[in-house]
Design an enzyme around this catalytic site. Structure first.
Site, PDB file in Angstrom:
ATOM      1  N   ALA A   4       0.545  -1.129  -0.304  1.00 53.40           N
ATOM      2  CA  ALA A   4       0.000   0.207  -0.269  1.00 53.40           C
ATOM      3  C   ALA A   4       1.402   1.282   0.229  1.00 53.40           C
ATOM      4  CB  ALA A   4      -0.950  -0.294   0.827  1.00 53.40           C
ATOM      5  N   MET A  39       1.892   9.058   3.991  1.00 54.19           N
ATOM      6  CA  MET A  39       3.372   9.265   4.690  1.00 54.19           C
ATOM      7  C   MET A  39       4.718   8.337   4.323  1.00 54.19           C
ATOM      8  SD  MET A  39       3.217   9.817   8.264  1.00 54.19           S
ATOM      9  CE  MET A  39       1.596  10.769   8.609  1.00 54.19           C
ATOM     10  N   THR A  99       4.926   4.107   1.998  1.00 52.19           N
ATOM     11  CA  THR A  99       4.484   2.902   1.450  1.00 52.19           C
ATOM     12  C   THR A  99       5.722   1.917   2.102  1.00 52.19           C
ATOM     13  OG1 THR A  99       5.178   4.739  -0.375  1.00 52.19           O
ATOM     14  CG2 THR A  99       4.917   2.291  -0.916  1.00 52.19           C
ATOM     15  N   VAL A 100       3.973   0.942   1.919  1.00 52.28           N
ATOM     16  CA  VAL A 100       4.222  -0.077   2.850  1.00 52.28           C
ATOM     17  C   VAL A 100       4.977  -1.650   1.956  1.00 52.28           C
ATOM     18  CG1 VAL A 100       3.274  -1.733   4.287  1.00 52.28           C
ATOM     19  CG2 VAL A 100       3.016   0.606   5.075  1.00 52.28           C
ATOM     20  N   ASP A 125      -3.488   9.082  15.050  1.00 50.58           N
ATOM     21  CA  ASP A 125      -3.361   9.834  14.175  1.00 50.58           C
ATOM     22  C   ASP A 125      -4.497   7.953  13.630  1.00 50.58           C
ATOM     23  OD1 ASP A 125      -4.362  10.245  11.215  1.00 50.58           O
ATOM     24  OD2 ASP A 125      -2.609   8.739  10.392  1.00 50.58           O
TER      25      ASP A 125
END
Length: 662
Positions: free
Chosen positions: A25, A29, A31-32, A146
């Site tokens: 994903a 903030m 990218t994984v 968050d």
């Protein structure tokens, strides 16, 4: 799943250990990626911070990297089954990264996209595990900042059944990441990171302050969305949504989904109160309330809620079902209330047969004592002692162990610490905030308030002032109005449009100037006038330099422009020749615009010297040495008897002088 064929990281080896296998994903903030830890031969998740976040190049700034490293160390110390474990951290190509536990499952956002809304027992089960994770962070002094469905991972249920989420394992991720970005942004770029606006707490919107109660509010909004299938507020712009959290109370879920139990309305209302002091103090406190609510919803004596199917015409795989009872002893050990453990079962056994025997023996003892002489005295003594113990205990627990909180507001930090220490109190500090009245490091607020009850030797939380908030006005020249307005509003400034004007270099709708100018010192709430470009003006100013004044005047009139009275200057150019103009040639102007010209007066005049009575040849040399051509009449070897022009006359340079010699 987010895929991108051109991702240059795919297949690369990070830190000589983590082989990037695929992209999971991409968010605002980071990218994984999934990766293989080639040292331990296990699958991990690698989160790489974007190269640009908030301001260009922030991910490579030393201040951001240091802050990110500190937050990673804090997160790594969170060992909890509902927290995504952090294994490692570092930098790759100047960009910080985290190596984390790889969770096989979906985000809560993906679950809601499929299911739209959840049953109460599923929503409460997920909320319990979320709060268990967030509560562990709060106990470690870490605020998430968050909380949202994208940061909640729902792993496959141990039973393998996809229909009901009650048995699923929930894990919360991204602890401290928002705080690291915000801390770097505040100091480095002047911008402020705001959490996802759909879940942002009011205090984070109004003064940028975040504590454990901020996470409680966001969790309440997530619970609202799970129960109703939507967030409470919507709007055209993020800033409009954010301010609705400040101005409006979150509606009761049952107003959108009829039939929900009243206890769920009360739970959401308490978690999402606009005043932080009205909410549970941290995630652990809210967890206890959620567990009580879950027991109440699942109790056989409670009102059984039947969840009606969706009636808006959308296709939703949501069956009508009864809320499932939840037995306290079936909870995992991390989620049990104190009364759910063995002591409670001991009390239940005492309330059964064993309790009956104890009551029988006590009744027999009470019946025998009054019949004996010493028994009556013993009873009286016991009653007196028990009364004293009860009185002393009541005094101690009600009054004796408390004292009065000293008044620390308006003191300096040093004065407040000295006063608290003198009273035997500990002092901790909440996040400071700006104030126009209280100077820097002065005490703005204290909790408990002055004169309130406080345990002897207790802790007082102080909020210090940062002094008046002042900052440089950001430069928005060259930006379109919408972007410029967003930048100024995010700095808590008021925006008004000024009178637009033509500009040769900036297209229509782009900011050409602000009042005050960029870089000037301003404070939140100041009014900033934004002047927009109307584009290039329709008439192009011609080049008039070098032309005669009359010719220039005719050309200006033909274009519909107005000539201002010319300014005359001495010049080596011929008289009435244009030597300067404003606006410059090529500029765009409107019809009727004024044109200013500078016109030559001709070369400056010079004074003719006296040569009368000088020998003719000497007179000629004197005049020629000053640049005058000389015409000699009569006898060039005689004496000069007259000259024309006469001596001391003012003439233009190069004027011919006639001398008569005889």
């Amino acid at each position: 799943m987010d895929t991108q064929v051109a991702d240059t990281l795919l297949g690369s080896l990070i830190d000589g250990r983590y082989r990037i296998r695929g992209r999971v994903a991409r968010g605002g903030m980071a990218t994984v990626y999934t990766a293989t830890d080639e040292r331990l031969e296990r699958t991990v998740a690698v989160k790489i911070i974007h190269a640009t976040q908030g301001s260009p190049g922030q991910a490579g700034r030393p201040s951001f990297v240091d802050r990110f490293t500190d937050e990673a160390k804090t997160i790594a110390r969170l060992t909890h089954p509902n927290v995504v474990a952090v294994y490692d951290q570092g930098t790759h190509a100047g960009r910080p990264y985290l190596v984390m536990e790889y969770v096989r499952g979906r985000t809560l956002r993906e679950v809601l996209a499929e299911r739209r809304r959840l049953n109460p027992d599923e929503a409460l089960a997920i909320t319990e595990q979320m709060l268990a994770a967030i509560g562990a962070a709060h106990r470690a002094g870490l605020v998430h900042r968050d909380v949202k469905p994208e940061n909640v991972l729902v792993a496959e249920a141990p039973s393998g059944g996809p229909a009901n989420l009650v048995d699923s394992v929930v894990k919360v991720t991204d602890f401290g990441l928002a705080q690291a970005v915000e801390a770097s942004t505040d100091h480095d770029s002047g911008n402020q990171l705001m959490a996802t606006v759909a879940y942002v707490a009011p205090e984070l919107v109004t003064d940028g302050r975040a504590d454990a109660r901020t996470d409680v509010y966001s969790t309440g909004i997530v619970l609202f969305e799970m129960l109703t299938g939507r967030v409470p507020y919507d709007g055209d712009r993020p800033i409009d949504i954010a301010w609705q959290h400040v101005d409006r109370d979150v509606p009761a879920p049952s107003t959108l989904v009829p039939g929900l139990p009243r206890v769920l309305d009360d739970l959401v209302a308490r978690a999402t109160r606009r005043d932080p002091t009205g909410r549970p103090g941290d995630a652990g406190t809210l967890l206890a309330e959620v567990q009580v609510a879950r027991d109440s919803v699942g109790s056989p004596n409670s009102h059984t809620a039947l969840i009606a199917p969706v009636t808006d015409g959308s296709a939703v795989s949501q069956p009508t079902m009864v809320v499932a009872p939840v037995r306290p002893h079936e909870r995992p050990t991390w989620a049990r209330l104190p009364e759910d453990g063995p002591p409670a079962r001991g009390r239940r056994r005492a309330a059964s047969g064993g309790g009956d025997d104890l009551r029988t023996r006590l009744a027999g003892l009470v019946a025998r004592l009054p019949g004996e002489g010493s028994g009556r005295f013993a009873i009286a003594a016991v009653v007196v002692v028990l009364g004293l113990v009860a009185a002393l205990g009541g005094w101690w627990f009600g009054v004796g162990r408390y004292t009065t909180t000293p008044e620390l507001v308006s003191m300096t930090k040093a004065e407040a610490e000295a006063q608290a220490s003198q009273g035997g109190f500990d002092v901790i500090y909440a996040d400071p905030r700006y104030d126009d009245q209280v100077p820097r490091d002065g005490v703005l607020q204290q909790d408990p308030a002055s004169s309130a009850k406080i345990l002897k030797g207790g802790t007082i939380t102080l909020t210090l002032s940062l002094g008046p908030e002042r900052f440089e006005l950001p430069d928005v020249v060259g930006k379109e109005f919408a972007l410029a307005e967003a930048d100024l509003l995010s700095a808590q400034l008021e925006v008004v449009k000024g009178t637009a004007r033509y500009d040769d270099s900036l297209p229509e709708g782009v900011v050409v100037a602000t009042k005050p100018e960029a870089g000037k010192e301003v404070k939140p709430g100041d009014e900033i006038t934004v002047i927009l470009s109307k584009g290039r003006a329709p008439i192009t100013v011609p080049n008039l330099v070098g032309k005669n004044l009359n010719d220039a005047r005719n050309q200006i009139a033909q274009l519909g422009l107005v000539l201002v009275e010319p300014t005359r200057k001495q010049s080596d150019k011929p008289r009435d020749e244009v030597i300067g103009q404003s606006p410059a040639d090529g500029s765009g102007v409107e019809r009727g615009a004024q044109i200013r010209l500078e016109v030559s007066e001709g070369p400056p005049l010079v004074t003719v010297p006296r040569v009368v009575d000088l020998p003719c040849q000497q007179a000629k040399q004197v005049l020629e040495s000053q640049g005058f051509p000389v015409a000699v009449q009569f006898n060039p070897n005689a004496v000069t008897r007259f000259q024309n022009p006469n001596e001391n006359a003012q003439v233009a340079p190069g004027t011919q002088i006639t001398i008569g010699c005889f």
